[in-house]
Design an enzyme around this catalytic site. Structure first.
Site, PDB file in Angstrom:
ATOM      1  N   THR B  80       0.822  -1.088   0.028  1.00 62.27           N
ATOM      2  CA  THR B  80       0.092   0.127   0.063  1.00 62.27           C
ATOM      3  C   THR B  80       0.565   1.329   0.165  1.00 62.27           C
ATOM      4  O   THR B  80       1.897   1.510   0.836  1.00 62.27           O
ATOM      5  CB  THR B  80      -0.991   0.121   1.227  1.00 62.27           C
ATOM      6  OG1 THR B  80      -1.921  -0.900   1.119  1.00 62.27           O
ATOM      7  CG2 THR B  80      -1.846   1.297   1.108  1.00 62.27           C
ATOM      8  N   ASP B  96      -3.770   3.463  -3.478  1.00 59.12           N
ATOM      9  CA  ASP B  96      -3.422   2.483  -4.622  1.00 59.12           C
ATOM     10  C   ASP B  96      -4.542   1.255  -4.712  1.00 59.12           C
ATOM     11  O   ASP B  96      -5.086   1.293  -3.741  1.00 59.12           O
ATOM     12  CB  ASP B  96      -1.936   2.088  -4.767  1.00 59.12           C
ATOM     13  CG  ASP B  96      -1.886   1.062  -3.708  1.00 59.12           C
ATOM     14  OD1 ASP B  96      -1.369   0.044  -3.881  1.00 59.12           O
ATOM     15  OD2 ASP B  96      -1.982   1.141  -2.339  1.00 59.12           O
ATOM     16  N   ARG B  98      -3.397  -2.412  -4.835  1.00 56.53           N
ATOM     17  CA  ARG B  98      -2.955  -3.541  -5.036  1.00 56.53           C
ATOM     18  C   ARG B  98      -2.887  -4.296  -3.680  1.00 56.53           C
ATOM     19  O   ARG B  98      -2.536  -3.623  -2.659  1.00 56.53           O
ATOM     20  CB  ARG B  98      -1.440  -3.596  -5.444  1.00 56.53           C
ATOM     21  CG  ARG B  98      -0.773  -4.924  -5.357  1.00 56.53           C
ATOM     22  CD  ARG B  98       0.586  -4.788  -5.891  1.00 56.53           C
ATOM     23  NE  ARG B  98       0.906  -4.366  -7.145  1.00 56.53           N
ATOM     24  CZ  ARG B  98       1.980  -4.452  -7.961  1.00 56.53           C
ATOM     25  NH1 ARG B  98       3.086  -4.605  -7.220  1.00 56.53           N
ATOM     26  NH2 ARG B  98       2.033  -4.221  -9.180  1.00 56.53           N
ATOM     27  N   LYS B 112      -9.325   0.529  -1.134  1.00 56.27           N
ATOM     28  CA  LYS B 112      -8.693   0.922   0.167  1.00 56.27           C
ATOM     29  C   LYS B 112      -9.226   2.211   0.806  1.00 56.27           C
ATOM     30  O   LYS B 112      -8.985   2.343   2.154  1.00 56.27           O
ATOM     31  CB  LYS B 112      -7.333   1.134  -0.049  1.00 56.27           C
ATOM     32  CG  LYS B 112      -6.598  -0.231  -0.514  1.00 56.27           C
ATOM     33  CD  LYS B 112      -4.962  -0.295  -0.606  1.00 56.27           C
ATOM     34  CE  LYS B 112      -4.599  -1.349  -1.471  1.00 56.27           C
ATOM     35  NZ  LYS B 112      -2.815  -1.271  -1.454  1.00 56.27           N
ATOM     36  N   GLY B 126      -2.235  -2.038   5.911  1.00 63.76           N
ATOM     37  CA  GLY B 126      -1.825  -3.007   7.045  1.00 63.76           C
ATOM     38  C   GLY B 126      -2.432  -4.327   6.544  1.00 63.76           C
ATOM     39  O   GLY B 126      -2.569  -4.481   5.407  1.00 63.76           O
ATOM     40  N   SER B 208       3.673   0.810   2.758  1.00 61.55           N
ATOM     41  CA  SER B 208       4.948   0.604   2.501  1.00 61.55           C
ATOM     42  C   SER B 208       5.363   1.653   1.454  1.00 61.55           C
ATOM     43  O   SER B 208       6.670   1.754   1.266  1.00 61.55           O
ATOM     44  CB  SER B 208       5.147  -0.657   1.739  1.00 61.55           C
ATOM     45  OG  SER B 208       3.965  -0.847   0.665  1.00 61.55           O
ATOM     46  N   ASP B 245       7.344   1.289  -5.252  1.00 60.80           N
ATOM     47  CA  ASP B 245       7.365   0.529  -4.167  1.00 60.80           C
ATOM     48  C   ASP B 245       6.598  -0.939  -4.666  1.00 60.80           C
ATOM     49  O   ASP B 245       5.669  -0.757  -5.215  1.00 60.80           O
ATOM     50  CB  ASP B 245       6.284   0.874  -2.882  1.00 60.80           C
ATOM     51  CG  ASP B 245       6.021   0.154  -1.918  1.00 60.80           C
ATOM     52  OD1 ASP B 245       4.825   0.036  -1.618  1.00 60.80           O
ATOM     53  OD2 ASP B 245       6.929  -0.628  -1.552  1.00 60.80           O
ATOM     54  N   SER B 248       2.949  -1.753  -3.535  1.00 57.64           N
ATOM     55  CA  SER B 248       1.746  -1.074  -4.223  1.00 57.64           C
ATOM     56  C   SER B 248       1.807  -0.878  -5.848  1.00 57.64           C
ATOM     57  O   SER B 248       2.847  -1.115  -6.393  1.00 57.64           O
ATOM     58  CB  SER B 248       1.896   0.416  -3.801  1.00 57.64           C
ATOM     59  OG  SER B 248       2.366   0.845  -2.396  1.00 57.64           O
TER      60      SER B 248
END
Lengths: 235, 314
Positions: B80, B96, B98, B112, B126, B208, B245, B248
């Protein structure tokens, strides 16, 4: 709980097979302020008298008609504080249903659960039955619906119903005036006329309350100025 | 011989048991009552039913398994990048799409940004289950509160409900949230950490990909952004997370909350389209696959119909 003096049920059968406490509870309802509901073809209207104990009471702080979910509303006759408890429990049950099934609770389910609560209090230790009858009005996938729930926990679906002080006159009036294909606007007028029948004193937007729900499925309580407009139309 | 509740003594009685790695079948961690060799749990007289609320039994079991060397399967985390910023008329939230399960992408287009109230939304990073459950629960509580008060929900109410719940679970509920909304007191943006601490910020990032997104915010954020500028900045920050990242990826979701109006822009940007899809499709003609062996087992019906029984009694 266990061994106290009041751990037995206060509602016990009489020799004739009646539950006297429930009869008395119905009496409490019968001496409460009149309320009624009418199911129209495209919605439901509920209305009630809002007689305050004194002119000093701030009428804007009192609201008898409450929402249980965005598309289900309720009005009561009888003891106000008892209805508050039921409304709070029903709201919570509606939320729990939504969290479990991710679907707004259907009206029949909510009525069933509210009725189950009321029945519980007729068969538990140390509690008394609720001194209210509720008129639950809503609009869901099964269309407009109107239910009445009694202190015993029994519930019925009605096309039009009344409760409280003026019940017999109001019901006779409704029987005459009710038609299957009534529109919501007609139903509101009929509701006002029914309330007017037994009303002591001058009827106005300040001493009655009206709640409506239409095909938009949003239950709302009319403001006193809106009620005054309807009253003017009815004159 | 009297029953002992001492583990070491039990190893003496059942030497083979000590060799197995997993001893949970022998112990009920709830009451430290050893099971008999027949696997029947011996019930104490004072065995009370659990009172409700979160039961930490499984946490104890998990810790015991870890001590024995058994690996936990990876959670489905949201990896995330989630962001939020305050602009002149309200708040913009971005995320995002994913969801990862270790190194595998579990959901390429998950949501999300969660609904809390008509004027409050919450992005969650998380463990996906934790963020979903906690936002649903608080959303429900806010609805009940709205009925009780007859007023629009406030962001601080949602914040307090979230942080007290997370604190009481001491960080075991792994939900890191960006909470934003507009109420009568104005626009608000908060971050909530799994242990229950919160921050109030004009711009925030979590997950992240938060460092990648924060670098964008730190260089380009200023007070008094317009709506278009705010959305563009949020999308840029999320894209920074998506491309830099691993946790994500996929698309950008945006939610704009202003006084009296909320716009949930699902899949506002799709910077990762599947470009090379064969329009002709694939055909699998019979005969293309080599048949190595054939075995046919006819199904035998086990249901027998018996004609003419006695009619049921009334």
């Amino acid at each position: 709980m266990g061994d106290s003096q009041y751990s037995f049920s206060l509602t016990t059968f009489s020799p004739s097979g009646k539950l006297v406490q429930i009869e008395h509870a119905l009496q409490a309802v019968g001496s409460g302020q009149t309320s009624l509901g009418i199911k129209a073809a495209n919605g439901v209207v509920v209305a009630t008298e809002k007689k305050l104990p004194s002119i000093l009471v701030d009428e804007t702080s009192v609201q008898k008609i409450q929402l249980m979910t965005p598309n289900i509303g309720v009005v009561y006759s009888g003891m106000g504080p008892d209805s508050r408890v039921l409304v709070r429990k029903s709201r919570k049950q509606a939320q729990q249903y939504f969290r479990l099934y991710k679907e707004p609770i259907p009206i029949t389910q909510l009525v069933r659960e509210t009725a189950a609560v009321m029945q519980e209090f007729t068969q538990s230790g140390g509690v008394r039955p609720f001194g209210v009858s509720l008129l639950i009005a809503g609009y869901d996938d099964n269309g407009p619906q109107l239910y009445q729930v009694d202190p015993s926990g029994s519930y019925f679906s009605w096309k039009a119903s009344a409760m409280g002080k003026n019940v017999s006159n109001a019901k006779t009036f409704l029987e005459k005036r009710y038609t299957e294909d009534m529109e919501l606007e007609d139903a509101i007028h009929t509701a006002i006329l029914t309330l007017k029948e037994g009303f002591e004193g001058q009827i106005s937007g300040k001493n009655i309350e009206i709640g409506i729900i239409g095909a938009d499925r949003k239950f709302r309580v009319l403001s006193s100025s809106e009620i005054d407009d309807y009253l003017a139309e009815v004159e | 011989m009297p029953l002992t509740y001492d583990r070491e003594a039990l190893f003496d009685r059942f030497p083979l048991a000590s060799k197995s790695k997993n001893l949970s079948h022998l112990f009920d961690p709830r009451k430290d009552i050893p099971k008999s060799s027949f696997g029947v749990r011996m019930v104490k007289m004072t065995d009370l039913p659990t009172k409700g609320g979160f039961s930490f039994d499984l946490c104890t079991r998990n810790q015991m398994l870890l001590d024995k060397g058994v690996q936990m399967p990876p959670f489905r985390k949201t990896g995330t990048t989630i962001v939020g910023l305050v602009f002149q008329d309200g708040v913009v939230l971005g995320a995002d799409t994913r969801a990862t399960e270790g190194p595998i992408v579990a959901d390429k287009n998950c949501e999300k940004i969660h609904f809390m109230a008509p004027n409050i939304y919450c992005c969650g990073a998380g463990t996906a289950a934790d963020t979903e459950a906690v936002t649903d629960m608080v959303s429900s509580q806010l609805q009940l509160h709205r009925y009780a008060t007859g007023r629009e929900s406030r962001v601080v109410t949602a914040l307090t409900l979230l942080k007290s719940h997370l604190f009481s679970y001491q960080g075991h509920v792994s939900a890191a949230l960006v909470l934003g909304g507009v109420d009568v007191t104005g626009p608000h943006l908060h971050t909530v950490y799994p242990h229950g601490s919160t921050d109030t910020l004009p711009f925030a990032t979590m997950g992240s990909g938060s460092l990648a997104a924060m670098s964008v915010f730190e260089s380009k954020y200023r007070e008094g952004l317009t709506r278009e500028e705010g959305i563009e900045l949020v999308a840029e920050a999320i894209c920074a997370g998506i491309f830099n990242d691993l946790g994500s990826g996929s698309n950008v979701d945006v939610c704009v909350i202003t006084k009296g109006q909320t716009e949930y822009l699902r899949n506002y940007q799709l910077p990762n389209p599947r470009t090379y899809i064969s329009s002709k499709g694939y055909s699998f003609v019979k005969g293309q696959t080599e048949v190595l062996s054939t075995k046919i087992t006819p199904i035998q019906s086990k249901v027998q119909t018996v004609e003419g029984g006695d009619a049921m009694e009334e």
